[in-house]
Enzyme design. Structure first.
Site, short mmCIF file in Angstrom:
data_model
loop_
_atom_site.label_atom_id
_atom_site.label_comp_id
_atom_site.label_asym_id
_atom_site.label_seq_id
_atom_site.Cartn_x
_atom_site.Cartn_y
_atom_site.Cartn_z
CB ALA A 89 -0.95 0.01 1.19
CG ASN A 133 -3.23 3.33 10.35
OD1 ASN A 133 -3.77 4.28 9.75
ND2 ASN A 133 -2.03 3.44 10.89
CB ALA A 139 -1.32 -9.23 0.07
CB CYS A 149 4.21 3.06 10.29
SG CYS A 149 3.22 1.72 9.65
C1 LIG Z 1 -0.33 -0.71 6.64
C2 LIG Z 1 -0.87 0.51 5.97
C3 LIG Z 1 -0.22 1.08 4.87
C4 LIG Z 1 1.10 0.56 4.37
O1 LIG Z 1 0.97 -0.67 3.74
P1 LIG Z 1 2.26 -1.51 3.29
O2 LIG Z 1 1.70 -2.56 2.40
O3 LIG Z 1 2.82 -2.06 4.54
O4 LIG Z 1 3.18 -0.60 2.57
C5 LIG Z 1 -0.81 2.17 4.28
N1 LIG Z 1 -1.97 2.68 4.72
C6 LIG Z 1 -2.62 2.17 5.78
C7 LIG Z 1 -3.90 2.78 6.23
C8 LIG Z 1 -2.09 1.07 6.44
O5 LIG Z 1 -2.73 0.58 7.51
#
Ligand SMILES: *Cc1c(COP(=O)(O)O)cnc(C)c1O
Length: 391
Positions: A75, A156, A207, A333
């Protein structure tokens, strides 16, 4: 009493790979190792067929067509491709304005901050104390030169769910040609209503947040009524319609497809089951501890997410004392930094409330036994931390 295997309440950070997902991936490491671009021979064609099956499975979860799915590494890359890609595609009549909101993931805020430094004009909307964007404030933030809106489906850290359908229709009513990007990473597979047909132009997915493998994600790019133009960030062999060059991660893509198929099958039941467990955890904690506060709305929230502030106990101490339970303080993060969570700060909470907040994110492997054990541990730990403070 400590447990051999920790209890996992951190599904918003990542999820375990479902055994059926892993099983679907394995042949593509060893026997079916063809390059999906090498369609001149049988192994290549078999890999290509597996990738197109996965494209159908991922598209089906969000109401898209298979041709609208662009594979990425996750993502973070999907968000970067969406945001930088739209602005680099060149805006008609010099439209240079972007609207986003304060509780987005860093993988949205940081690319937008970079564009701001490069001369684009940015509006970061505030949120209320539940983490929600105000529709009226959103409407008046839009301008004739607004090229892009980026607002997540669900947060998140707190699980706050935005009124995406309302925001999309407000945006298109004011600026019909605006591109609406939605980071649906947390919502996909948790909320059955996640669907691009509400008018979303770009949607990011990954994923590993829905029981698939890490390192594989997708960007949905609308192809009809109207099609969205974006420019690639990575150039090379012209894979993915030129939008993302590089040999496809066939095992990861196959697993992502399987994970989406399974998510589509169990999302309705799992939403019910997991929200009952989550509410049980809150009930146990709040009935036995005073001075605890829910971060986020009680209604418009992801079914698995519980963010709680505990007066008189720091997140760090609680995590250290409960080392057989995996939960998180703020967002994983940004945990490397000692900054308070930007999400909780944007909701108007004090620094001390941020530093005493924990996020529990439940998932498929959890049961009432886990909830009861964790609640009992936490209640004991919070009481003893509070009594230490009093002496
Ligand atoms: C985990 C997350 C991401 C990042 O996804 P990755 O696949 O780990 O790069 C981005 N946006 C949200 C809202 C997330 O929870």
């Amino acid at each position: 009493m400590t447990r051999d295997r920790p209890i996992y309440f951190d599904h918003n950070a990542t999820t375990p790979c479902d055994p059926h997902v892993l099983e679907s991936m394995l042949p593509f490491f060893t026997e079916q190792y063809g390059n999906a671009a090498s369609v001149g021979h049988r192994l290549g064609r078999e890999a290509e067929k597996a990738v197109s099956d996965a494209r159908r499975q991922v598209a089906a979860l969000i109401g898209a067509s298979p041709g609208e799915i662009i594979w990425t590494s996750g993502a973070t890359e999907a968000n970067n491709l969406a945001i930088k890609g739209v602005m680099a595609a060149g805006q008609p009549k010099g439209r240079k304005h972007i609207v986003t909101q304060a509780t987005e993931h860093k993988a949205v805020l940081d690319p937008i901050q970079r564009l701001a430094r490069e001369g684009f004009s940015i509006t970061v909307l505030p949120v209320d104390h539940h983490g929600k964007v105000n529709l009226e404030q959103f409407r008046i933030s839009l301008r004739q030169d607004t090229a892009l809106v980026s607002i997540m489906w669900a947060n998140n850290e707190t699980g706050t769910v935005q009124d995406i359908a309302g925001l999309v229709s407000a945006a298109k009513a004011v600026v019909p040609s605006v591109v609406f990007h939605c980071d649906a990473t947390q919502a996909a597979g948790k909320l059955p209503e996640v669907d691009v047909s509400v008018g979303i132009d770009l949607m990011s997915l990954t994923a590993h947040k829905l029981y698939g493998p890490k390192g594989c994600g997708a960007l949905y790019v609308r192809r009809t009524r109207p099609s969205v133009s974006i420019r690639s960030l990575i150039d090379g062999g012209g894979h993915e319609k030129g939008l993302r060059s590089g040999t496809l991660n066939v095992p990861g893509i196959v697993g992502f497809g399987k994970a989406c198929e399974l998510a589509g099958q169990c999302v309705v039941n799992e939403r019910e089951r997991v929200s009952r467990l989550r509410d049980r955890l809150w009930l146990l904690l709040s009935s036995q501890l005073d001075g605890i506060h829910l971060n986020g709305p009680s209604d418009a929230r992801l079914p698995n997410t519980l963010s709680v502030a505990f007066d008189g106990a720091s997140a760090e101490s609680m995590m250290m004392a409960c080392d057989d339970i995996c939960f998180s303080a703020g967002s994983a993060c940004t945990i490397a930094s000692i900054e308070p969570s930007h999400v909780l700060r944007a909701m108007g909470f004090s620094e001390s409330r941020c530093f005493s907040s924990l996020r529990f994110s439940l998932g498929r492997s959890n049961s009432a036994v886990h909830v009861d054990y964790a609640a009992e541990r936490l209640i004991t730990v919070v009481r003893s931390l509070r009594s230490l403070r009093e002496v």
